[in-house]
Design an enzyme around this catalytic site. Structure first.
Site, PDB file in Angstrom:
ATOM      1  N   ASP A 118      40.667  41.480  34.995  1.00 39.01           N
ATOM      2  CA  ASP A 118      41.233  42.348  33.959  1.00 39.01           C
ATOM      3  C   ASP A 118      40.672  43.758  34.128  1.00 39.01           C
ATOM      4  O   ASP A 118      40.034  44.066  35.138  1.00 39.01           O
ATOM      5  CB  ASP A 118      40.890  41.776  32.568  1.00 39.01           C
ATOM      6  N   TYR A 174      46.242  36.507  34.403  1.00 43.52           N
ATOM      7  CA  TYR A 174      44.970  36.659  33.700  1.00 43.52           C
ATOM      8  C   TYR A 174      44.710  35.481  32.763  1.00 43.52           C
ATOM      9  O   TYR A 174      43.663  34.826  32.846  1.00 43.52           O
ATOM     10  CB  TYR A 174      44.899  37.990  32.919  1.00 43.52           C
ATOM     11  N   GLU A 208      42.686  34.752  23.847  1.00 46.52           N
ATOM     12  CA  GLU A 208      43.192  35.463  25.025  1.00 46.52           C
ATOM     13  C   GLU A 208      44.531  36.139  24.743  1.00 46.52           C
ATOM     14  O   GLU A 208      44.779  37.253  25.206  1.00 46.52           O
ATOM     15  CB  GLU A 208      43.324  34.521  26.226  1.00 46.52           C
TER      16      GLU A 208
END
Length: 349
Positions: A148, A130, A49
């Site tokens: 996102d 996020y 991520e």
DNA sequence: AACACGGGGTT
DNA sequence: AACCCAGTGTT
């Protein structure tokens, strides 16, 4: 004449159920085999991520694999030096991500138990809404929807959202609650990944493949053949800058510069200097343009001219903070910005 | 809310 | 040349 498909309505619980099951089964069949999906772990999820912020999957893959070889877990990453960590990130960009991930590893590996709440994760360095939602949903099955760029595209198309957003970040904030209203309570991690995967491999920004979309039944713009019109985002204008860089060689090697302050851009990452040491200013004699290159940073297009300075009084040069000489061997060991490594290589060859 | 932050692929 | 990608932190 009424379109049969338009009878689906995501406000009805039974259709919401169908939507979730459609996209989940599509995801389980069609998802890409990505290195962070092979034998998933919390650590791999976090690393992927961080790397995937504003960065394409194809770009991340080799970095991710190298990273996992170098630092297989939080503890090994925590123990690594900052220089080493930055070197592993070289060329990937947004270097604060590497520093934040490194600091996060130090914090997490000092804890007895890793927290599983959204709030605890958001408090960690480099973790925003996020990543907090992605990590807690994927690794801890928390019902936290991600929103996102992919999800924005999917949602604005499904609902034909005509609102014109200031920019992508604004759209992500505003549509987060919509994403949260759709998320599958039993499989939040897979649902989140399914929405993003759909955006990545089917619901393209341009020329989306609506004909085989697993949720076309629910997608108002897709059924109208108008998916490409969404999302509606304001255009942003680009700035242009022209700068020069100096190519200065001595018997100690090539002159490089990096910002010493840890907050500033590219601190710890070397580039050709934008200005020469002041002690050199008066003593230069010859200038020659070696190379002219373009690159983009943020919304600024840079035109960088590399100017060679020669015939200066080498003995009288004092290097200020941030400058250093680097031999060819040393250049390879240092961390350089991706473009500057390429350009320097090009000149040396 | 606006901006800085990398680099690169796609159209 | 424009757009934007599995966004976050700072001002």
């Amino acid at each position: 004449m009424k379109n049969h498909r338009s009878e689906y309505n995501l406000k009805k619980p039974e259709d919401l159920y169908k939507f979730r099951s459609s996209i989940l089964s599509w995801y389980r069949f069609h998802k890409r085999e990505l290195p962070w999906r092979k034998s998933p772990s919390l650590y791999k999820t976090v690393v992927s991520e961080f790397m995937l912020q504003q960065t394409r999957v194809v770009t991340v893959i080799p970095y991710f694999e190298n990273w996992i070889r170098n630092y297989p877990d939080f503890l090994s990453l925590a123990k690594a030096s900052e220089d080493e960590v930055l070197k592993s990130w070289e060329g990937l960009g947004y270097y604060s991500r590497a520093r934040n991930l490194h600091n996060l590893a130090k914090i997490v590996s000092s804890w007895k138990k890793v927290p599983d709440s959204m709030e605890a994760w958001k408090a960690l360095p480099g973790v925003g809404p996020y990543i907090a939602a992605a990590v807690t949903s994927i690794a801890f099955q928390k019902v936290e929807a991600v929103c996102d760029g992919n999800v924005v595209r999917v949602l604005t198309r499904i609902f034909s959202i005509t609102e014109k957003f200031k920019d992508g970040a604004t759209a992500q904030k505003k549509l987060q609650t919509t994403a949260q209203s759709l998320i599958d309570q039993d499989h939040p991690g897979d649902f989140n990944q399914a929405m993003m995967e759909l955006g990545a491999i089917q619901c393209f920004r341009q020329s989306p493949i609506c004909l085989t979309c697993p949720v076309l039944n629910f997608c108002t713009s897709g059924q109208a053949g108008a998916a490409e019109q969404f999302p509606k985002l304001e255009k942003k204008k680009k700035k242009k800058k022209s700068i020069h860089r100096y190519w200065i060689e001595s018997d100690k090697g090539l002159l490089l510069f990096s910002n010493p302050r840890s907050k500033k851009r590219l601190s710890g990452i070397y580039e050709l200097p934008e200005s020469m040491p002041s002690s050199m200013e008066s003593k230069k004699e010859a200038e020659k343009i070696l190379l002219t290159k373009k690159r983009t940073i943020g919304n600024v297009d840079y035109l960088e001219k590399i100017i060679e300075i020669s015939n200066y009084a080498e003995n009288e040069i004092e290097l200020e903070c941030g400058y250093r000489w680097a031999s060819r061997k040393e250049i390879n060991k240092l961390t350089l910005s991706g473009p500057h490594r390429k350009w320097i290589q090009e000149i040396l060859d």
